[in-house]
Design a protein around this motif. Sequence first.
Motif, PDB file in Angstrom:
ATOM      1  N   LEU A 371      25.342  46.821  39.503  1.00 54.84           N
ATOM      2  CA  LEU A 371      25.097  45.588  39.192  1.00 54.84           C
ATOM      3  C   LEU A 371      25.893  44.422  39.969  1.00 54.84           C
ATOM      4  O   LEU A 371      25.404  43.575  40.865  1.00 54.84           O
ATOM      5  N   LEU A 372      27.013  44.780  40.242  1.00 49.29           N
ATOM      6  CA  LEU A 372      27.865  44.131  40.972  1.00 49.29           C
ATOM      7  C   LEU A 372      27.758  44.309  42.577  1.00 49.29           C
ATOM      8  O   LEU A 372      27.596  43.093  43.607  1.00 49.29           O
ATOM      9  N   ALA A 373      27.264  45.238  42.987  1.00 50.69           N
ATOM     10  CA  ALA A 373      27.025  45.725  44.260  1.00 50.69           C
ATOM     11  C   ALA A 373      25.598  45.039  44.822  1.00 50.69           C
ATOM     12  O   ALA A 373      25.293  44.462  45.954  1.00 50.69           O
ATOM     13  N   GLY A 374      24.494  45.067  43.631  1.00 51.86           N
ATOM     14  CA  GLY A 374      23.302  44.192  43.895  1.00 51.86           C
ATOM     15  C   GLY A 374      23.532  42.704  44.122  1.00 51.86           C
ATOM     16  O   GLY A 374      22.909  42.021  44.569  1.00 51.86           O
ATOM     17  N   ALA A 375      24.405  42.292  43.334  1.00 49.05           N
ATOM     18  CA  ALA A 375      24.913  40.685  43.126  1.00 49.05           C
ATOM     19  C   ALA A 375      25.455  40.260  44.563  1.00 49.05           C
ATOM     20  O   ALA A 375      25.108  39.421  44.936  1.00 49.05           O
ATOM     21  N   VAL A 376      26.393  41.141  45.170  1.00 51.30           N
ATOM     22  CA  VAL A 376      27.089  40.870  46.326  1.00 51.30           C
ATOM     23  C   VAL A 376      25.915  40.526  47.403  1.00 51.30           C
ATOM     24  O   VAL A 376      25.719  39.723  48.231  1.00 51.30           O
TER      25      VAL A 376
END
Length: 460
Positions: A371-376
């Motif tokens: 989730l956070l890696a994709g958001a970055v």
Amino acid sequence: MPQAEAAVVQVERGRADAARAVLVRLAWAGAALTAVSLPVSIAGMQIGAGVALGALLLWRVAGGRGPPVPAPGAQVALATLVLLGAALASIAIAALAGAGAARMDHVLYARGLALPLVFLLAIERGDAGEDPEAPRRRALALVVAWAVATLLPASIAWAQHRTGFDLLHALGLRDAPLRAKLYTGVGPLDVPTGRYGAVGFFSWYTRLALSLTPLAALAGGLALLAPLRRRTRVALALGAGGAAWAVVLTTSRAAWAGLAVAAVALALSAGRRVRRVALPLTVAVSVAAGCAVPDLRVRLGRAFSAESNADRSAIWRACRAVIADHPLTGVGYKALPQVGRPYYETYSADTPVRSWCHDTPLSAWAEGGPLLAGAVLAWMALLVRAFLRARRAGDPLARAAAAGALAALAALTVNALVHDVLWAMEPLYANGFLLAAAAVLAHPRSAGASRARPVLRAVS
């Protein structure tokens, strides 16, 4: 309505309008305080951002209304909300899964990710009926103030590099002098060279380097490509040059590489004829700057040696172990220094670092899973897309600002491979301010704006 009541209503409306006008100016003042504090004081940055945010919230409560933020500001706002939302969600998800150490300070730390939106609104919001170009004049004035303030750390960078001089200690603002010693890195005895990485007024040389790079890219792009008055251009050029030289004197290898990539990006943004000269000249100047500082030259020479990167490799092993244990949830934004400590003790016991992974994508996955890696990745893609569009469609000033923003994002990408650029507050403020100011500058407001004739001549 009786005449007396109508008069009272009119007076109340006038008072409300005056209060909103004061709050708008207070938001500008907060943004201005942040701009001049970006190269010198984390406290000033935080106070300025707090004043701007508070004024904007009170303005909204007082009935303040404004037009929607135009592109590319709207895309910058969307990218900001995507990243901020993912960070906050990662804290909640990790807590529910029992994988994180969710605390209120983790939630509060995520405020740094919201900075582009705060500064964007502070610059955009203005008086009713003001000149449509007023937001761009404010943005340019703030970038000039940022550039001038950057001359402060740049002016002492050489002394810091040669002697370890700490102005804050000399003024009694730091108990002990802060010196970032440089070492030979040759043989079994890693001995000091007698020189130091420039730290400016910050707590370490990498924070200074990552904070000055965005200004160097944006101010450099505006000075080279925008149709501005001579005094404005000179101020921006001096700020960009001072920032770039200070970055070199920090001896940060990644920051030097990011700066070189940003310079190449700006050279590619020039016209075809200029590009033929600018591109090889930029490469030559970048190499010369790296060679001009012996310690940086040595560090660049061993940049890819296994010995000099052993500590970072150990940290990456620890982070990969965290990811293996929490592949989908992560441990929550900002929680890695607490949750990851046992992993660091196991995989990188000889390395003093106990914070994040020295790699932004890896840190994002360890703390927020996919989730956070994709958001970055989405955050970066949205920003690049927004400024590429502005680069193609804007007037000369808009194109120059977009080119500077894209150059800064290129440098940020390079630095993100070996630094945690979304977790250090000084770079977060610098990049947040850059995105806001560039987004405002990259949207022409005047009906007569064209590619041929500049519309902004007010800042000198």
